[in-house]
Design an enzyme around this catalytic site. Structure first.
Site, short mmCIF file in Angstrom:
data_model
loop_
_atom_site.label_atom_id
_atom_site.label_comp_id
_atom_site.label_asym_id
_atom_site.label_seq_id
_atom_site.Cartn_x
_atom_site.Cartn_y
_atom_site.Cartn_z
N ASN A 150 24.80 -2.62 50.54
CA ASN A 150 25.23 -2.80 51.66
C ASN A 150 24.50 -3.53 52.56
O ASN A 150 24.05 -4.55 53.49
CB ASN A 150 25.59 -1.83 52.49
CG ASN A 150 23.56 -0.61 52.18
OD1 ASN A 150 23.52 -0.76 50.97
ND2 ASN A 150 23.20 -0.37 52.88
N GLN A 178 30.86 -0.37 51.14
CA GLN A 178 31.02 -1.30 51.79
C GLN A 178 32.50 -2.23 51.50
O GLN A 178 32.97 -3.26 51.96
CB GLN A 178 30.09 -2.72 51.52
CG GLN A 178 28.75 -2.24 52.11
CD GLN A 178 28.37 -2.00 53.94
OE1 GLN A 178 28.91 -3.08 54.04
NE2 GLN A 178 27.79 -1.62 54.13
N ALA A 199 35.62 5.24 56.92
CA ALA A 199 36.41 4.40 57.84
C ALA A 199 35.39 3.37 58.66
O ALA A 199 36.23 2.68 58.98
CB ALA A 199 37.64 6.06 58.88
N HIS A 200 34.53 3.72 58.83
CA HIS A 200 33.81 3.26 60.20
C HIS A 200 33.61 1.72 59.88
O HIS A 200 33.35 1.21 60.27
CB HIS A 200 32.74 3.58 60.64
CG HIS A 200 31.69 3.87 60.23
ND1 HIS A 200 30.72 3.11 60.31
CD2 HIS A 200 31.77 5.10 59.21
CE1 HIS A 200 29.65 4.15 59.54
NE2 HIS A 200 29.70 4.74 59.07
N THR A 236 37.85 22.78 59.27
CA THR A 236 38.99 22.58 60.00
C THR A 236 38.90 20.77 59.81
O THR A 236 38.60 19.99 60.19
CB THR A 236 38.79 22.80 61.66
OG1 THR A 236 39.76 23.99 61.73
CG2 THR A 236 40.33 22.09 62.14
N CYS A 326 21.19 2.99 58.36
CA CYS A 326 19.81 4.17 58.31
C CYS A 326 18.78 4.57 58.09
O CYS A 326 17.69 5.41 58.60
CB CYS A 326 20.99 5.37 57.87
SG CYS A 326 22.43 4.52 56.74
N1 PLP Z 1 27.01 4.20 51.44
C1 PLP Z 1 26.69 2.68 51.74
C2 PLP Z 1 26.79 1.34 50.93
C3 PLP Z 1 26.84 2.30 53.28
O1 PLP Z 1 26.74 1.22 53.56
C4 PLP Z 1 27.46 3.88 53.92
C5 PLP Z 1 26.70 3.93 55.54
O2 PLP Z 1 25.91 2.46 55.81
C6 PLP Z 1 26.79 4.96 53.35
C7 PLP Z 1 27.00 4.63 52.21
C8 PLP Z 1 27.35 5.72 54.70
O3 PLP Z 1 28.00 5.90 54.94
P1 PLP Z 1 28.60 6.76 56.10
O4 PLP Z 1 27.99 6.29 57.36
O5 PLP Z 1 30.32 7.47 55.99
O6 PLP Z 1 27.98 9.04 55.83
#
Ligand code: PLP
Length: 377
Positions: A150, A178, A199-200, A236, A326
């Site tokens: 990522n 990704q 999804a996002h 749910t 994050c």
């Molecule tokens: N794995 C990768 C490679 C990501 O880029 C991300 C999001 O930044 C995640 C996991 C985590 O996904 P989510 O934000 O849907 O928990």
């Protein structure tokens, strides 16, 4: 000008997805577990989403468990391999997303696994000879390696890694957060046991994701309660989010042959423009090799202070990031692993389906201006 170049952190929601979800929100409100009419309608929509998503990646509907996103899907997969399938030795890489690394560290701290790390080259590729030797030493283990990184975009060969794992009776989990929607997947043939999607990252809503777990690779729930998702994930279901995810994957599948080559070209244009305007710039990952077409990760010359650089960039209306969203602007563990001079300013730009050449030109112009201004200070 406002330019969004942080699609690897999250994508805007596709207008077709928004109208699909809005329509459902008005008409479908039942609880998918209820046996009355509104409940049955909700169940029908949920199963339609499962079937569509499964078909899109060559899986069976029963192999799809809906989750809140990629983090949860990764956690369930890793925990299940250990607790259901009795895995003791796990191999991952130091440049995985924290959703994998921290979940594995947790299992290690609980004395449930012995955690090992694969070696990578300077572009972030896994050393396959190392992997093979390790698998010979630890057959019946678990390997967790991501598809596209990522932060730097480097792509691993899932076919090769999965085949090596299966030759040595090891489970293979891959974080494809990704890449789902961006590449063709055929899990009927790809030797993968667990795979995570969110999804996002592909123009769907936040809070919806899925775990693929191959038939026979059963999972251990981390949430306990009403037994939804056939006892795999209580709570749910996020019906509107899941149906939005279904629509988003449909749109990606319909449009991929158009946007993938166009984005690939745009990435190339971005790299060439950066190179010609800022000759001392360095590219991280494998930009001209096996790399995702969304990500351009660079280390900039003449500038000290990551937060200051991003403040300037933000003031210029450009959204990009230092690493994963994050990490909250902190130092990237991926760049620290790959570069010795990890104090230098590193930027991840990630382009989207609607990014234009004009936006790239503006961004390169502003980056040049910012690092030039610092030189004068
Ligand atoms: N794995 C990768 C490679 C990501 O880029 C991300 C999001 O930044 C995640 C996991 C985590 O996904 P989510 O934000 O849907 O928990």
């Amino acid at each position: 000008m406002n330019v969004y170049l942080d699609h690897a952190a999250t994508t805007p929601i596709d207008p077709q997805v928004i109208s699909h979800i809005s329509g459902l929100m008005e008409e479908v409100y039942g609880n998918p577990s209820s046996i009355h009419g509104p409940g049955r309608l909700a169940r029908q929509k949920l199963e339609e989403a499962r079937k569509t998503i499964a078909e899109s990646i060559g899986a069976k509907p029963k192999e799809i468990c809906f989750t809140s996103g990629g983090t949860e899907a990764d956690n369930i997969a890793l925990i299940s391999a250990v607790r259901v399938h009795g895995v003791k030795n796990v191999l991952s890489s130091p440049i995985e997303h924290h959703a994998v690394l921290h979940a594995l560290r947790h299992l290690e701290n609980q004395n449930e696994i012995n955690l090992h790390f694969a070696e990578t080259d300077s572009k972030g590729h896994i050393d396959l000879d190392f992997l093979e030797d390790w698998l010979k030493k630890y057959p019946g283990s678990l390997v967790s390696l991501m598809h596209a990184n990522n932060e730097i975009g480097t792509i691993e060969d899932l076919e090769k890694i999965g085949s090596l794992c299966h030759e040595h009776d090891a489970y293979f989990h891959t974080d494809t957060v990704q890449t789902i929607g961006y590449f063709d997947f055929n899990l009927a043939e790809l030797p993968v046991d667990f795979l995570a999607g969110s999804a996002h990252k592909f123009y769907g809503p936040k809070g919806a994701g899925f775990l693929f777990h191959r038939s026979g690779c059963e999972i251990d729930p981390i949430f306990h309660g009403g037994g939804q998702e056939k006892q795999r994930r209580s709570g749910t279901e996020n019906l509107h989010g899941i149906c939005g995810m279904m629509k988003a994957i449909e749109v990606m599948d319909e449009q991929r042959t158009e946007f993938a080559p166009r984005m690939q070209k745009l990435k190339q244009y971005f790299i060439e423009t950066l190179q010609s305007e800022i000759p001392e710039i360095e590219f991280n990952g494998d930009p001209k090799g096996e790399s995702h077409y969304t990500v351009v990760n660079v280390t900039l010359p003449h500038f000290q202070g990551q937060p200051l650089f991003f403040a300037h960039l933000d003031r210029a209306g450009i959204a990009a990031s230092g690493g994963s969203a994050c990490s909250g602007g902190g130092k990237s563990h991926v760049i620290q692993h790959l570069r010795l001079d990890s104090d230098a300013v590193t930027v991840r730009f990630s382009i989207g389906r609607h990014t234009t050449e004009d936006e790239i030109d503006y961004t390169v112009h502003k980056v040049k201006e910012i690092i030039g201004a610092e030189e004068l200070v």
